[in-house]
Scaffold this active site. Structure first.
Site, PDB file in Angstrom:
ATOM      1  N   ARG A  18      14.907  -7.453   5.885  1.00 32.59           N
ATOM      2  CA  ARG A  18      16.276  -7.460   5.552  1.00 32.59           C
ATOM      3  C   ARG A  18      16.347  -6.122   4.765  1.00 32.59           C
ATOM      4  O   ARG A  18      17.164  -5.513   4.941  1.00 32.59           O
ATOM      5  CB  ARG A  18      16.880  -8.521   4.831  1.00 32.59           C
ATOM      6  N   HIS A  55      20.561 -19.029  -7.248  1.00 32.50           N
ATOM      7  CA  HIS A  55      20.540 -18.804  -5.730  1.00 32.50           C
ATOM      8  C   HIS A  55      21.486 -17.571  -5.377  1.00 32.50           C
ATOM      9  O   HIS A  55      20.921 -16.370  -5.416  1.00 32.50           O
ATOM     10  CB  HIS A  55      21.121 -19.954  -5.104  1.00 32.50           C
ATOM     11  N   HIS A  68       8.383 -12.524  -3.658  1.00 36.38           N
ATOM     12  CA  HIS A  68       9.016 -13.848  -2.889  1.00 36.38           C
ATOM     13  C   HIS A  68       8.149 -14.850  -2.687  1.00 36.38           C
ATOM     14  O   HIS A  68       6.813 -14.637  -2.528  1.00 36.38           O
ATOM     15  CB  HIS A  68       9.499 -13.253  -1.479  1.00 36.38           C
ATOM     16  N   ASP A  97      17.706  -8.758  -2.084  1.00 36.90           N
ATOM     17  CA  ASP A  97      18.301  -8.942  -3.336  1.00 36.90           C
ATOM     18  C   ASP A  97      18.289  -7.575  -4.240  1.00 36.90           C
ATOM     19  O   ASP A  97      19.279  -7.373  -4.774  1.00 36.90           O
ATOM     20  CB  ASP A  97      18.140 -10.102  -4.160  1.00 36.90           C
ATOM     21  N   SER A 151      22.151 -23.621  -0.519  1.00 36.78           N
ATOM     22  CA  SER A 151      23.364 -23.642   0.196  1.00 36.78           C
ATOM     23  C   SER A 151      23.147 -24.386   1.431  1.00 36.78           C
ATOM     24  O   SER A 151      24.203 -25.382   1.775  1.00 36.78           O
ATOM     25  CB  SER A 151      24.220 -22.450  -0.002  1.00 36.78           C
TER      26      SER A 151
END
Length: 452
Positions: free
Chosen positions: A336, A281, A327, A382, A251
């Site tokens: 996060r 994404h 990751h 996520d 993005s």
């Protein structure tokens, strides 16, 4: 006769392409096997084929993904941002307005500066023309939420100050000014548009108007229909930690690429949102939550560690990907994820989805390491976002990419302003075809033989 031949040719086109694909796939596989390690300028043939993953080729000043510290905003780690940015209240969460100020200026704002920016955004939210909502309402209610959002942004493009300034001949080195105005308008108005779409689809179109007394994130929750103070706090955190993730993310890169052609911020950001809607994404959150829901459904809330280990091991052995774990760059648990995990521990430790995730957060990386499935098997953000949204009642997983898009506007549009301030050129990398790669590799091989 000629008409019949043309009709047959049209019918045969898919079959013709289908017949060509196996040989082309094998050709590419052979190139990767035999030539993948051959060096080009600063990367290999394999790097080129693999989408230039990790190749340093973009100037992106506002954030950097560090393997050891996670995402850095203007050099600040997530914990440092939480410590230094203005907060909603003593002991509360940092305000997204503070991150926006940080991105645009490179320094953390004072509380009064953050409040001033919050009031500015609140004033801009009132300026959405009625025809934008008419544009949304013209779409089928079954249209994907991101389709509706992108359509609304394109309708808003008619208000672009950047487009008007460029058309009137403003010097290129001054275009950052209307780019800033467009970007602030769009950032301010996205929560209103997103909330309108959510309530159009799921709440029979009963619209909730913005409350000018609320900050950016709290107002978004309010317009969605959630006025739990804890959800306000969660959304502030979410907006901060999701506001940017380097320029190479699909993005962000799409916004940069389209903006480099001097397209206005509305056109550029629309491109980014189309990328955000892609399954690889913006849909990662919903895939992670669907997987956790499936585990809970199949094993139940009281599953033992052994049962969960066996379950995960079987899935990995069957070739199933465990979404939310692993990751490409991070060598540790995503900071996060840690922020949200600690929030859940404080606010709702007994939530069944969180209880399961807490167990999986220990089990999945250990099993992955045993099987050598993933180099960096730690949980990423996520894995937990869907659990948090679900707890507060935001159950509609097709809306998750839209919430991500609202947050990502803060980073990608801030960088776009600086792209114009620095007068960066149009992005135009060179491309090659399979013939070029094969010929290049053959020349390399012939040269090596002559030197022997």
């Amino acid at each position: 006769m000629a008409d019949k031949q043309e009709e047959e040719d049209r019918v045969r086109l898919p079959e013709t392409i289908s017949a060509l694909i196996p040989a082309c796939r094998e050709r590419l596989s052979k190139i990767k096997r035999e030539c993948g390690s051959i060096q080009l300028d600063s990367h290999t043939i394999q790097d080129l084929i693999a989408g230039s993953r990790g190749i340093k080729s973009l100037l992106w000043d506002i954030s950097k993904l560090d393997p050891d510290h996670g995402i850095l905003y203007r050099g600040f780690s997530i914990p440092q941002c939480f410590a230094s940015l203005p907060h909603s209240s003593p002991g509360g969460q940092p305000l997204p307005e503070g991150v926006l100020w940080l991105f645009l200026t490179s320094y953390t704002p004072s509380p009064s500066q953050a409040t001033s920016l919050s009031l500015d955004l609140a004033a801009r939210i009132q300026k959405v023309p009625d025809f934008v909502f008419s544009c949304i309402n013209a779409l089928p209610i079954s249209a994907h939420p991101m389709t509706q959002l992108v359509s609304a942004i394109m309708a808003l493009q008619t208000e672009s100050q950047f487009a008007s300034a460029y058309a009137s001949g403003m010097p290129i080195n001054q275009l950052w000014r209307p780019a800033l105005e467009d970007s602030l308008n769009l950032i301010a108005q996205l929560p209103l548009l997103a909330a309108f779409i959510y309530r159009r689809i799921h709440k029979e179109g009963h619209v909730i108007h913005p409350d000018p007394r609320l900050d950016f994130a709290a107002n978004f929750c309010h317009m969605l229909g959630f006025d739990d103070p804890d959800m306000y706090e969660m959304m502030r955190m979410y907006m901060v930690i999701h506001s940017d993730h380097e320029g190479g993310a699909v993005s962000a890169h799409a916004v940069r690429l389209v903006g480099s052609a001097l397209a206005d911020p509305y056109l550029a950001f629309t491109a980014g949102m189309n990328g955000c809607a892609g399954p690889l994404h913006g849909l990662a959150i919903q895939e992670s939550f669907k997987w956790i829901s499936k585990v809970l459904s199949e094993l139940g809330r009281n599953a033992t560690t052994t049962e969960l280990e066996d379950y995960v091991r079987r899935k990995l052995q069957a070739g199933t990907i465990i979404p939310g774990f692993g990751h490409a760059l991070l060598k540790k648990t995503d900071p996060r994820y840690t922020c949200l995990y600690e929030f859940c521990e404080r606010k709702f430790p007994d939530d069944p989805y969180f209880e399961l995730l807490a167990k999986l957060g220990e089990i999945v990386p250990a099993v992955m390491k045993q099987q050598g499935k993933v180099r960096n098997p730690w949980p990423n953000v996520d894995a937990i976002i869907g659990v948090v949204f679900n707890h507060f009642g935001l159950h509609k997983i097709d809306f998750f990419p839209v919430v991500l898009g609202v947050a990502r506007s803060i980073g990608s549009l801030s960088q776009l302003v600086w792209d114009r301030a620095l007068c960066l050129p149009i992005e135009r990398p060179s491309s090659v075809n399979l013939d070029w790669i094969e010929n290049f590799c053959q020349r390399k091989s012939d040269s090596a033989e002559k030197q022997m």
